[in-house]
Design a protein around this motif. Structure first.
Motif, mmCIF file in Angstrom:
data_model
loop_
_atom_site.group_PDB
_atom_site.id
_atom_site.type_symbol
_atom_site.label_atom_id
_atom_site.label_comp_id
_atom_site.label_asym_id
_atom_site.label_seq_id
_atom_site.Cartn_x
_atom_site.Cartn_y
_atom_site.Cartn_z
ATOM 1 N N ASN A 105 -41.140 -19.083 -25.059
ATOM 2 C CA ASN A 105 -42.065 -20.007 -25.736
ATOM 3 C C ASN A 105 -42.946 -20.757 -24.742
ATOM 4 N N SER A 106 -42.402 -21.037 -23.585
ATOM 5 C CA SER A 106 -43.131 -21.846 -22.601
ATOM 6 C C SER A 106 -44.324 -21.119 -21.989
ATOM 7 N N VAL A 107 -44.386 -19.793 -22.135
ATOM 8 C CA VAL A 107 -45.492 -19.055 -21.515
ATOM 9 C C VAL A 107 -46.371 -18.350 -22.532
ATOM 10 N N LYS A 108 -46.016 -18.410 -23.791
ATOM 11 C CA LYS A 108 -46.822 -17.736 -24.816
ATOM 12 C C LYS A 108 -48.263 -18.246 -24.787
ATOM 13 N N GLY A 109 -49.191 -17.303 -24.848
ATOM 14 C CA GLY A 109 -50.607 -17.659 -24.822
ATOM 15 C C GLY A 109 -51.166 -17.830 -23.426
ATOM 16 N N ARG A 110 -50.304 -17.875 -22.408
ATOM 17 C CA ARG A 110 -50.776 -18.038 -21.025
ATOM 18 C C ARG A 110 -50.460 -16.814 -20.171
ATOM 19 N N PHE A 111 -49.324 -16.193 -20.400
ATOM 20 C CA PHE A 111 -48.878 -15.043 -19.614
ATOM 21 C C PHE A 111 -49.006 -13.777 -20.442
ATOM 22 N N ALA A 125 -52.729 -25.974 -10.044
ATOM 23 C CA ALA A 125 -52.571 -26.071 -11.498
ATOM 24 C C ALA A 125 -53.871 -25.644 -12.177
ATOM 25 N N GLY A 126 -53.706 -24.869 -13.245
ATOM 26 C CA GLY A 126 -54.862 -24.322 -13.943
ATOM 27 C C GLY A 126 -55.290 -22.967 -13.437
ATOM 28 N N GLY A 127 -54.744 -22.544 -12.311
ATOM 29 C CA GLY A 127 -55.125 -21.270 -11.711
ATOM 30 C C GLY A 127 -54.353 -20.098 -12.272
ATOM 31 N N SER A 128 -54.569 -18.934 -11.670
ATOM 32 C CA SER A 128 -53.974 -17.683 -12.145
ATOM 33 C C SER A 128 -53.385 -16.884 -10.997
ATOM 34 N N GLY A 144 -44.644 -26.514 -13.817
ATOM 35 C CA GLY A 144 -43.420 -26.018 -14.450
ATOM 36 C C GLY A 144 -43.215 -24.522 -14.307
ATOM 37 N N ASP A 145 -44.231 -23.823 -13.848
ATOM 38 C CA ASP A 145 -44.113 -22.377 -13.637
ATOM 39 C C ASP A 145 -43.619 -22.048 -12.230
ATOM 40 N N THR A 146 -43.423 -23.061 -11.398
ATOM 41 C CA THR A 146 -42.929 -22.831 -10.048
ATOM 42 C C THR A 146 -41.501 -22.303 -10.088
ATOM 43 N N ALA A 147 -41.293 -21.157 -9.470
ATOM 44 C CA ALA A 147 -39.983 -20.508 -9.485
ATOM 45 C C ALA A 147 -40.053 -19.241 -8.645
ATOM 46 N N VAL A 148 -38.887 -18.651 -8.433
ATOM 47 C CA VAL A 148 -38.830 -17.288 -7.904
ATOM 48 C C VAL A 148 -38.850 -16.343 -9.107
ATOM 49 N N TYR A 149 -39.766 -15.411 -9.087
ATOM 50 C CA TYR A 149 -39.931 -14.469 -10.196
ATOM 51 C C TYR A 149 -39.314 -13.127 -9.804
ATOM 52 N N TYR A 150 -38.529 -12.584 -10.726
ATOM 53 C CA TYR A 150 -37.844 -11.318 -10.510
ATOM 54 C C TYR A 150 -38.253 -10.316 -11.586
ATOM 55 N N TYR A 210 -38.257 -12.210 -15.065
ATOM 56 C CA TYR A 210 -37.415 -13.385 -15.157
ATOM 57 C C TYR A 210 -37.853 -14.356 -14.070
ATOM 58 N N ARG A 211 -37.453 -15.592 -14.204
ATOM 59 C CA ARG A 211 -37.729 -16.565 -13.150
ATOM 60 C C ARG A 211 -36.563 -17.542 -13.030
ATOM 61 N N GLN A 212 -36.436 -18.077 -11.822
ATOM 62 C CA GLN A 212 -35.387 -19.057 -11.565
ATOM 63 C C GLN A 212 -35.964 -20.173 -10.719
ATOM 64 N N ALA A 213 -35.990 -21.355 -11.295
ATOM 65 C CA ALA A 213 -36.456 -22.543 -10.586
ATOM 66 C C ALA A 213 -35.264 -23.195 -9.892
#
Length: 119
Positions: A61-67, A13-16, A88-94, A36-39
């Motif tokens: 909205n959940s990633v604005k300012g971070r991604f 957490a806090g990493g990139s 909360g960003d844990t997911a498979v990203y497509y 896209y992502r799917q948790a």
């Protein structure tokens, strides 16, 4: 259009992390691209999108300012820079592409890359 993603993994957490998506094939023109992502137990959701010229972007909205989504020089490679990540960003990203081909419009998906954020 074939899409190959890379860059997923485990981060605290806090990493990139930075994800990459490379599109290849013959006789296609990209209209726009997106991540896209799917948790687990959840529906697939749009994280970020970018237009064909790379000038317009959209973010959940959940990633604005971070991604940050980018497509340097409007080429066939797209990136997603993810900073200040949380569990909360844990997911498979497509990655996904809308493109025009000689056979008509298509939507292509990558195979997905796992991103896990530990608390």
């Amino acid at each position: 259009v074939q899409l190959v993603e890379s860059g997923g993994g485990l981060v605290q957490a806090g990493g990139s992390l930075r994800l990459s998506c490379a599109a290849s094939g013959s006789s296609f023109t990209i209209n726009d691209m997106g991540w896209y992502r799917q948790a687990p137990g959840k529906s697939r959701e749009l994280v970020a999108g970018i237009t064909s010229g790379g000038s317009d972007t959209v973010y959940a909205n959940s990633v604005k300012g971070r991604f940050t989504i980018s497509r340097p020089n409007a080429n066939n490679t797209m990136y997603l820079q993810m900073n200040n990540m949380g569990p909360g960003d844990t997911a498979v990203y497509y990655c996904s592409v809308r493109a025009e081909t000689e056979y008509g419009p298509i939507i292509s998906w990558g195979q997905g890359t796992q991103v896990t954020v530990s608390s």
